[in-house]
Design an enzyme around this catalytic site. Structure first.
Site, PDB file in Angstrom:
ATOM      1  N   ARG A   1      -4.517 -21.413   4.057  1.00 54.70           N
ATOM      2  CA  ARG A   1      -5.463 -22.788   3.695  1.00 54.70           C
ATOM      3  C   ARG A   1      -4.565 -23.612   2.630  1.00 54.70           C
ATOM      4  NH1 ARG A   1     -10.855 -20.133   1.392  1.00 54.70           N
ATOM      5  NH2 ARG A   1      -9.242 -18.823   0.367  1.00 54.70           N
TER       6      ARG A   1
ATOM      7  N   ASP B   1      -1.031   0.730  11.238  1.00 59.33           N
ATOM      8  CA  ASP B   1      -1.247   1.629   9.927  1.00 59.33           C
ATOM      9  C   ASP B   1       0.272   1.575   9.702  1.00 59.33           C
ATOM     10  OD1 ASP B   1      -0.683   3.974   8.171  1.00 59.33           O
ATOM     11  OD2 ASP B   1      -2.984   4.469   8.625  1.00 59.33           O
ATOM     12  N   HIS B   2       0.791   1.165   8.639  1.00 59.88           N
ATOM     13  CA  HIS B   2       2.185   1.168   8.503  1.00 59.88           C
ATOM     14  C   HIS B   2       2.880   2.371   8.129  1.00 59.88           C
ATOM     15  CE1 HIS B   2       1.641   0.925   4.128  1.00 59.88           C
ATOM     16  NE2 HIS B   2       2.914   1.099   3.998  1.00 59.88           N
TER      17      HIS B   2
ATOM     18  N   HIS C   1      -4.045   5.819   5.924  1.00 61.95           N
ATOM     19  CA  HIS C   1      -2.328   6.451   5.812  1.00 61.95           C
ATOM     20  C   HIS C   1      -2.560   8.014   5.550  1.00 61.95           C
ATOM     21  CE1 HIS C   1      -1.158   2.549   5.238  1.00 61.95           C
ATOM     22  NE2 HIS C   1      -1.479   2.492   3.731  1.00 61.95           N
TER      23      HIS C   1
HETATM   24  C1  BG6 Z   1      -0.794  -0.035   1.426  1.00 58.05           C
HETATM   25  C2  BG6 Z   1      -2.152  -0.076   0.414  1.00 58.05           C
HETATM   26  O1  BG6 Z   1      -1.506  -0.045   2.646  1.00 58.05           O
HETATM   27  O2  BG6 Z   1       0.005   0.935   1.239  1.00 58.05           O
HETATM   28  C3  BG6 Z   1      -1.281  -0.118  -0.922  1.00 58.05           C
HETATM   29  O3  BG6 Z   1      -2.655  -1.112   0.583  1.00 58.05           O
HETATM   30  C4  BG6 Z   1      -0.160   1.008  -1.170  1.00 58.05           C
HETATM   31  O4  BG6 Z   1      -2.227  -0.082  -2.034  1.00 58.05           O
HETATM   32  C5  BG6 Z   1       0.743   0.962  -0.025  1.00 58.05           C
HETATM   33  O5  BG6 Z   1       0.518   0.521  -2.388  1.00 58.05           O
HETATM   34  C6  BG6 Z   1       1.661   1.964   0.039  1.00 58.05           C
HETATM   35  O6  BG6 Z   1       2.734   1.858   1.029  1.00 58.05           O
HETATM   36  P1  BG6 Z   1       3.926   2.411   0.669  1.00 58.05           P
HETATM   37  O7  BG6 Z   1       4.661   2.028   2.035  1.00 58.05           O
HETATM   38  O8  BG6 Z   1       4.597   1.878  -0.520  1.00 58.05           O
HETATM   39  O9  BG6 Z   1       3.780   3.895   0.447  1.00 58.05           O
END
Ligand code: BG6
Length: 489
Positions: free
Chosen positions: A47, A176-177, A239
């Site tokens: 935005r 979901d990374h 996660h």
């Molecule tokens: C994210 C969360 O999905 O994952 C964060 O929203 C968290 O709150 C993060 O800090 C943790 O990811 P990583 O890869 O640093 O373990």
């Protein structure tokens, strides 16, 4: 697997924390390593009123802050910068979406567009609908949705239904990374590319399993998002439950996305949904108060935002059960929190005691443990009993840990960042490491019951000092089974 075709990216939330810290650095690395097709354009949409030049400056700042110095190359940046453009877009104003096509020009028709939604989830439905009504979605367009998808089962279903009216299922990528992390994928290799562990991977041999994702960071700039979310929705629903699936699932037919999904879903659907009464004894929630983390004094959660009152949990510990043949009677302890003493994610498999000890009664035998460290560095430790060398008549034993260290050739190259891997997979249309809506819904169902129990039973929000391992109640959770959290030095 589809080959890499030319494509464009449109990043909604292009000036946000996630885009600047993770997505654009991931795209930069893809550029550096030669994985971005020559004609690919990257349009940041948000935005704020900015022009392309001002946006490039913000992106450059984000890269410098988030990429180690030795990986930041001026020549790569010059090429990358040519791909960048910015459009001012407000998801509530459909006409601003016309700027997408205007910005991409001919390449909009010529190549696939990947829409990356790095916005709050309540905008996912609206953005998809407008993309559809504006004729911006073609058969090959893809959409990427960041977790959490929704805030509960009901909102998640609604988002999914709306997005599905515009995009084909095969073009929806739910991220979901954690699944993009190399070490998390290595869990699959550990379990299914080795014969050593699988025969022991069940309730006959395992006493309990612990999954901990511990963070030292607080909430800081993300307070508003986090305060509506809390640790259960932010970390557990996605996660932690994905990790649990990979640890607990049966052997998939193959490594493709459908086979993995089938096995993960079986786990999620076998998880005992807690009744409100059970929540009281099995799900601890807590919030951090001021304390010291790694030698630095840190404010409490509420102080991080002008002492605003809040009952959002920044720590959760849950005793979960999986009701199937393999895991009947094995507690799964999940624990995650902000402002804990150390940053790491690990899975601890604690095996059962020996059925009968042949050693003197004074010898305390400690059960074997397999500790799988996922981050910050990857590692495996095996705890076993060992004889103390010496001539004494009485055999003396002590627990020791064997540290399995990966060979240099596996650690000397930079592992791709999770988002880098996942964005690359979206480009080539490989959904193996993405989450299916059915998994998301099963996970929400389980988490919603916990939130309901917390509210209905008035389960207290405990406090813990920043820099501690959480409230006492988290220790009681394991102690009722005669277990304890794996200790760290
Ligand atoms: C994210 C969360 O999905 O994952 C964060 O929203 C968290 O709150 C993060 O800090 C943790 O990811 P990583 O890869 O640093 O373990």
């Amino acid at each position: 697997m589809a080959s890499l075709e030319s494509c464009n990216f449109v990043v909604f939330g292009g000036t946000g924390d996630l885009a600047l810290r993770k997505l654009l650095p991931a795209l930069y690395y893809l550029e550096r390593d030669g994985h971005l097709p020559a004609a690919t354009k990257i349009v940041g949409a948000a935005r704020q009123p900015l022009d392309d030049e001002a946006y490039s400056a913000i992106v450059a700042e984000g890269l410098v802050a988030n990429i180690p110095k030795q990986h930041y190359e001026q020549s790569v940046w010059s090429t990358f910068k040519q791909r960048l453009a910015y459009i001012e877009l407000d998801s509530a104003l459909p006409d601003t979406f016309d700027r997408i096509q205007a910005s991409l020009g001919d390449s909009f028709e010529q190549q696939r567009t990947i829409y990356y939604l790095s916005t709050p989830p309540d905008l996912y439905g609206q953005i998809s609908t407008t993309l559809g009504s504006k004729g911006l979605v073609r058969e090959n367009s893809r959409i990427v949705l960041e977790k959490p998808i929704g805030t509960d089962l009901c909102s998640s279903v609604a988002i999914s239904q709306t997005v599905a009216t515009v995009f084909d299922q095969e073009n929806i990528f739910r991220i979901d990374h954690y699944l993009g992390k190399e070490t998390v994928q290595n869990l699959l290799a550990l379990r299914f590319a080795n014969t050593l562990f699988e025969p022991l991977w069940n309730s006959e041999h395992i006493s309990n399993i612990q999954i901990t994702v511990s963070e030292t960071v607080g909430v800081e700039r993300r307070w508003d998002y986090y305060n509506d979310s809390g640790a259960l929705r932010d970390m557990v629903q996605n996660h932690m439950l994905q990790l649990l699936c990979l640890v607990a699932m049966g052997v998939p037919v193959s490594i493709d996305s459908e086979s993995l999904r089938v096995e993960k879903l079986k786990v999620l659907r076998s998880m005992k949904v807690l009744t409100p009464e059970e929540v009281r004894a099995n799900a601890v929630r807590a919030q951090y108060t001021p304390g010291v983390v790694n030698g630095t004094a840190e404010p409490g959660y509420r102080e991080e935002n002008d002492a605003r009152p809040s009952d959002t949990e920044t720590f959760v510990a849950i005793r979960a059960e999986i009701h199937n043949w393999r895991w009947r009677g094995v507690p799964f302890y999940l624990r995650t929190g902000k402002r804990l003493p150390a940053r790491f994610s690990e899975v601890v498999i604690e095996f059962k005691d020996v059925p009968h000890s042949i050693f003197p009664a004074s010898t305390h035998l400690v059960a074997n443990k397999l500790v799988i460290r996922l981050q910050p560095e990857e590692g495996i430790q095996l705890f076993k009993m060992n004889k103390v060398p010496g001539l004494s008549a009485e055999v003396k034993l002590v627990p020791v840990s064997l540290n399995l260290i990966l060979p240099d050739k596996l650690t000397e190259t930079r592992p791709p960042d999770a988002h880098e891997r996942l964005i690359y997979d979206v480009m080539r249309g490989d959904a193996t490491l993405f989450v299916h809506q059915q998994e998301i819904e099963a996970a929400w169902k389980w988490c919603d019951a916990i939130r309901l129990g917390w509210a209905e039973q008035r389960v207290p929000l405990h406090t813990y000092t920043a820099g501690s391992w959480g409230p006492q109640a988290a220790y009681q959770l394991t102690a009722v089974d005669g277990n304890s959290w794996h200790e760290h030095d």
